[in-house]
Each structure stands twice: as structure tokens, then as C-alpha cells.
Design a protein around this motif. Structure first.
Motif, PDB file in Angstrom:
ATOM      1  N   THR A  19       0.835  -1.204   0.000  1.00 37.80           N
ATOM      2  CA  THR A  19       0.000   0.000   0.000  1.00 37.80           C
ATOM      3  C   THR A  19       0.872   1.257   0.000  1.00 37.80           C
ATOM      4  O   THR A  19       0.607   2.208  -0.745  1.00 37.80           O
ATOM      5  CB  THR A  19      -0.940   0.008   1.223  1.00 37.80           C
ATOM      6  OG1 THR A  19      -1.731  -1.183   1.203  1.00 37.80           O
ATOM      7  CG2 THR A  19      -1.837   1.223   1.221  1.00 37.80           C
ATOM      8  N   GLY A  20       1.922   1.264   0.796  1.00 35.30           N
ATOM      9  CA  GLY A  20       2.833   2.414   0.838  1.00 35.30           C
ATOM     10  C   GLY A  20       3.512   2.643  -0.499  1.00 35.30           C
ATOM     11  O   GLY A  20       3.647   3.784  -0.966  1.00 35.30           O
ATOM     12  N   ALA A  22       2.384   1.705  -3.454  1.00 38.86           N
ATOM     13  CA  ALA A  22       1.376   2.155  -4.426  1.00 38.86           C
ATOM     14  C   ALA A  22       1.050   3.633  -4.226  1.00 38.86           C
ATOM     15  O   ALA A  22       0.923   4.391  -5.199  1.00 38.86           O
ATOM     16  CB  ALA A  22       0.108   1.316  -4.294  1.00 38.86           C
ATOM     17  N   LEU A  23       0.933   4.071  -2.976  1.00 38.06           N
ATOM     18  CA  LEU A  23       0.659   5.486  -2.707  1.00 38.06           C
ATOM     19  C   LEU A  23       1.832   6.370  -3.135  1.00 38.06           C
ATOM     20  O   LEU A  23       1.637   7.482  -3.635  1.00 38.06           O
ATOM     21  CB  LEU A  23       0.333   5.698  -1.227  1.00 38.06           C
ATOM     22  CG  LEU A  23      -1.022   5.173  -0.780  1.00 38.06           C
ATOM     23  CD1 LEU A  23      -1.146   5.287   0.744  1.00 38.06           C
ATOM     24  CD2 LEU A  23      -2.146   5.932  -1.463  1.00 38.06           C
ATOM     25  N   THR A  24       3.050   5.861  -2.947  1.00 39.65           N
ATOM     26  CA  THR A  24       4.233   6.619  -3.370  1.00 39.65           C
ATOM     27  C   THR A  24       4.244   6.791  -4.885  1.00 39.65           C
ATOM     28  O   THR A  24       4.508   7.884  -5.401  1.00 39.65           O
ATOM     29  CB  THR A  24       5.514   5.908  -2.903  1.00 39.65           C
ATOM     30  OG1 THR A  24       5.488   5.819  -1.476  1.00 39.65           O
ATOM     31  CG2 THR A  24       6.756   6.659  -3.344  1.00 39.65           C
ATOM     32  N   ALA A  26       1.635   6.656  -6.889  1.00 43.97           N
ATOM     33  CA  ALA A  26       0.526   7.548  -7.256  1.00 43.97           C
ATOM     34  C   ALA A  26       0.885   9.010  -6.983  1.00 43.97           C
ATOM     35  O   ALA A  26       0.610   9.896  -7.807  1.00 43.97           O
ATOM     36  CB  ALA A  26      -0.731   7.164  -6.485  1.00 43.97           C
ATOM     37  N   GLY A  27       1.529   9.272  -5.862  1.00 45.89           N
ATOM     38  CA  GLY A  27       1.956  10.638  -5.550  1.00 45.89           C
ATOM     39  C   GLY A  27       2.977  11.160  -6.543  1.00 45.89           C
ATOM     40  O   GLY A  27       2.936  12.327  -6.951  1.00 45.89           O
TER      41      GLY A  27
END
Length: 92
Positions: A19-20, A22-24, A26-27
């Protein structure tokens, strides 16, 4: 006496790591998109500003270059005439 060495292991929650990551990603995509939009806006504004100028930057640069060359020539001539005048007064 039995000596048992305990092995320590790290228990990582792979769901949180995934999850971390994927968020990185996306950011990073959002940040790159924002930078691209800002760069496009600045480039467009620059092009509009240059088109609106009465004298293009290349002509302005050429005029400034000529002025600098004339000022340099005038300074050199003034220096030489002052030097010649001083040498002439010392020779007497």
C-alpha cells in the motif's frame, strides 16, 4: 547445559508495504503531472510575451551589443588620447 541461540526475525506486513509503495507511485505521478502542467503554462506565457514585444529579443541583443562596442571604442580612444597627452607633457 543447552545453549539455544534464538533467531530474531522481522515480521513485516506486506500489505502495508504494498500500500505504501502504491501510494508513493501515485503521488509521484500526480507530482509529475503538476510539474508538466506548470511548465506548459509558463512556456505558453513566455511565448505570448515575446510575441507581444515591439522589438524582438534578438534585435534588442544586437542593439545592446552595438552600444557596448561603441562604448568600448570610445573608452579606448579616450584612454589613448589621455595617455598621449600625458606622454607629450612629460616629454617637454
Amino acid at each position: 547445559m543447552n545453549h539455544h541461540q534464538s533467531q530474531r526475525t522481522i515480521d513485516i506486513d506486506t500489505r502495508l508495504v504494498t500500500t505504501g509503495a502504491a501510494l508513493t507511485v501515485a503521488g509521484a505521478v500526480v507530482a509529475c503531472t503538476g510539474m508538466a502542467i506548470a511548465a506548459f503554462a509558463v512556456a505558453t506565457a513566455g511565448r505570448r510575451m515575446i510575441r507581444a514585444m515591439e522589438v524582438p529579443p534578438s534585435q534588442q541583443a544586437a542593439m545592446m551589443w552595438r552600444q557596448a562596442m561603441e562604448a568600448s571604442r570610445a573608452g579606448r580612444q579616450a584612454w589613448q588620447s589621455a595617455s598621449d597627452a600625458q606622454n607629450g607633457s612629460l616629454a617637454r
